[in-house]
Design an enzyme around this catalytic site. Structure first.
Site, mmCIF file in Angstrom:
data_model
loop_
_atom_site.group_PDB
_atom_site.id
_atom_site.type_symbol
_atom_site.label_atom_id
_atom_site.label_comp_id
_atom_site.label_asym_id
_atom_site.label_seq_id
_atom_site.Cartn_x
_atom_site.Cartn_y
_atom_site.Cartn_z
ATOM 1 N N LYS A 79 -7.227 17.947 6.882
ATOM 2 C CA LYS A 79 -6.952 18.044 5.446
ATOM 3 C C LYS A 79 -7.630 16.914 4.667
ATOM 4 C CE LYS A 79 -2.458 18.102 6.076
ATOM 5 N NZ LYS A 79 -2.429 18.150 7.561
ATOM 6 N N THR A 80 -7.528 15.701 5.178
ATOM 7 C CA THR A 80 -8.179 14.577 4.500
ATOM 8 C C THR A 80 -9.699 14.736 4.518
ATOM 9 O OG1 THR A 80 -6.365 13.098 5.142
ATOM 10 C CG2 THR A 80 -8.433 12.076 4.467
ATOM 11 N N ASP A 124 -2.012 12.832 -0.553
ATOM 12 C CA ASP A 124 -1.525 13.196 0.775
ATOM 13 C C ASP A 124 0.001 13.242 0.778
ATOM 14 O OD1 ASP A 124 -1.727 13.913 3.412
ATOM 15 O OD2 ASP A 124 -2.146 11.900 4.154
ATOM 16 N N THR A 173 2.227 18.641 5.096
ATOM 17 C CA THR A 173 2.564 19.185 6.404
ATOM 18 C C THR A 173 3.771 20.100 6.317
ATOM 19 O OG1 THR A 173 3.916 17.216 6.843
ATOM 20 C CG2 THR A 173 1.645 17.190 7.638
ATOM 21 N N ARG A 232 -7.857 15.657 15.935
ATOM 22 C CA ARG A 232 -7.558 14.223 16.030
ATOM 23 C C ARG A 232 -7.173 13.846 17.449
ATOM 24 N NH1 ARG A 232 -3.595 12.722 11.764
ATOM 25 N NH2 ARG A 232 -5.478 12.399 10.495
#
Length: 357
Positions: A79-80, A124, A173, A232
């Protein structure tokens, strides 16, 4: 999860988990170097990429700022990275902040009033923003205006402040916690899915090139299969396998080297780590496969209730190894098979009444 309810020992153990999806300090530093710079370079999320590409190209063709974008999905899915790509594709600067950092409407007003025209504001964990700031954001997103309150009590005055057009990229999230009025103000909503193993292999090969690590197809497949569908985690496992290969092998990563390295770090073939296996082992060996209450299960593994529920259970449920029922937690046949145990026979205690044996 309420992290304040966990003790320091618990926090330290969770920080050591290789398969946690949240970023730690090392991840943040490394991800900055590994992040793709445009949509063509971004791996996976085909539908979101295609739809977002249309949104951005149409905005550029009109000479306008892009619609506000909401990205939802589990941690570690990109997302980032996508927010930074949106800014790069629009040729605009990006401002990064988070919901927990905005506790007052004044905090948000200070950020919004300093934005340049066309700038991208990445927010965020937007669902954790305070309610007063959230209500101010409604007007800012829709009318590009905020009312700044000057003074207190009956003498307070609202001064309207015009804002330059900007693009808000919100990431969450837990999309279900966003109030409908906020969710409806986003022009585009994209849900990030977990990655398929083949997509993670592409991520790993790309990261290996950037890290100057030699890895073959089988080695990448071995790491991808243990990465829980999350880039990640794949990149974190790659770095740990790289360390093992440099110390214990010739620096080259193949399947045997990757498997040996991940055995050292206690990440098994399905991506389960020590905590996951402890939860399953207690459920199967101590409680016959369940059903058993969450608190009892947490005591059995020596962890906080919130740790088991928020950290271990989501992946176990997604993998079909554990089920949440009104009577408690229950192991599935796949859990017995994964740990190499034999489920109770008909007439015995445990889960066989639900699944059979």
């Amino acid at each position: 999860m309420n992290w304040d309810e966990t003790g320091p020992d618990t926090d330290e153990r969770l920080d050591e988990r290789l398969v946690q999806a949240d970023a730690d300090g090392e991840d943040t530093a490394v991800e900055a170097a590994l992040r793709p710079k445009d949509l063509d370079e971004f791996v996976g999320q085909e539908k979101v990429r295609e739809q977002l590409d249309l949104v951005l190209k149409a905005a550029l063709a009109r000479g306008a700022t892009a619609d506000h974008v909401l990205l939802s999905g589990a941690p570690g899915l990109g997302k980032t990275t996508l927010s930074m790509i949106i800014a790069a594709e629009m040729g605009a600067p990006i401002r990064i902040t988070s919901g927990p950092a905005i506790q007052h409407a004044g905090d948000l007003a200070a950020i919004l009033s300093s934005l340049q025209e066309g700038e991208v504001l990445f927010l965020d964990e937007i669902h954790r923003m305070s309610r007063p700031a959230e209500e101010m954001l409604y007007m800012a997103m829709e009318d590009f205006r905020v009312d700044v309150i000057v003074g207190k009590g009956p003498g307070a005055t609202a001064i309207p402040l015009e804002l330059p057009p900007f693009t808000l990229v919100g990431a969450t999230t837990r999309a279900g916690l966003l109030p409908p009025p906020l969710r409806d103000r986003f022009g585009f909503t994209g849900h990030m899915e977990f990655y398929a193993p083949t997509e993670l292999e592409r991520v790993i090969h790309r990261s290996a090139r950037l890290l100057d690590v030699e890895i073959d197809a089988d080695g990448a497949a071995e790491i991808a299969g243990r990465s829980r569908g999350t880039p990640r985690i794949a990149n974190r496992l790659l770095r740990r396998v790289r360390d093992y290969a440099q110390v214990k092998a010739d620096g080259r990563i193949d399947r045997p080297v990757a498997a040996a390295a991940l055995r050292v770090y206690e990440v098994d073939a399905r991506g389960l780590d020590r905590l996951d296996r402890a939860v399953l082992g207690a459920l199967l060996k101590l409680f016959g496969g369940g059903p058993v209450g969450l608190s009892t299960l947490a005591v059995a593994v020596g962890e906080e209730r919130e740790t088991v529920e928020e950290v271990a259970e989501p992946f176990l449920v997604r993998e079909g190894l554990l089920a949440r029922t009104p009577r408690g937690r229950v192991a599935t046949p796949a859990a017995w098979a994964h740990l190499g145990l034999v489920p109770p026979q008909q007439g015995g205690k445990g889960q066989q009444g639900l699944f059979g044996a």
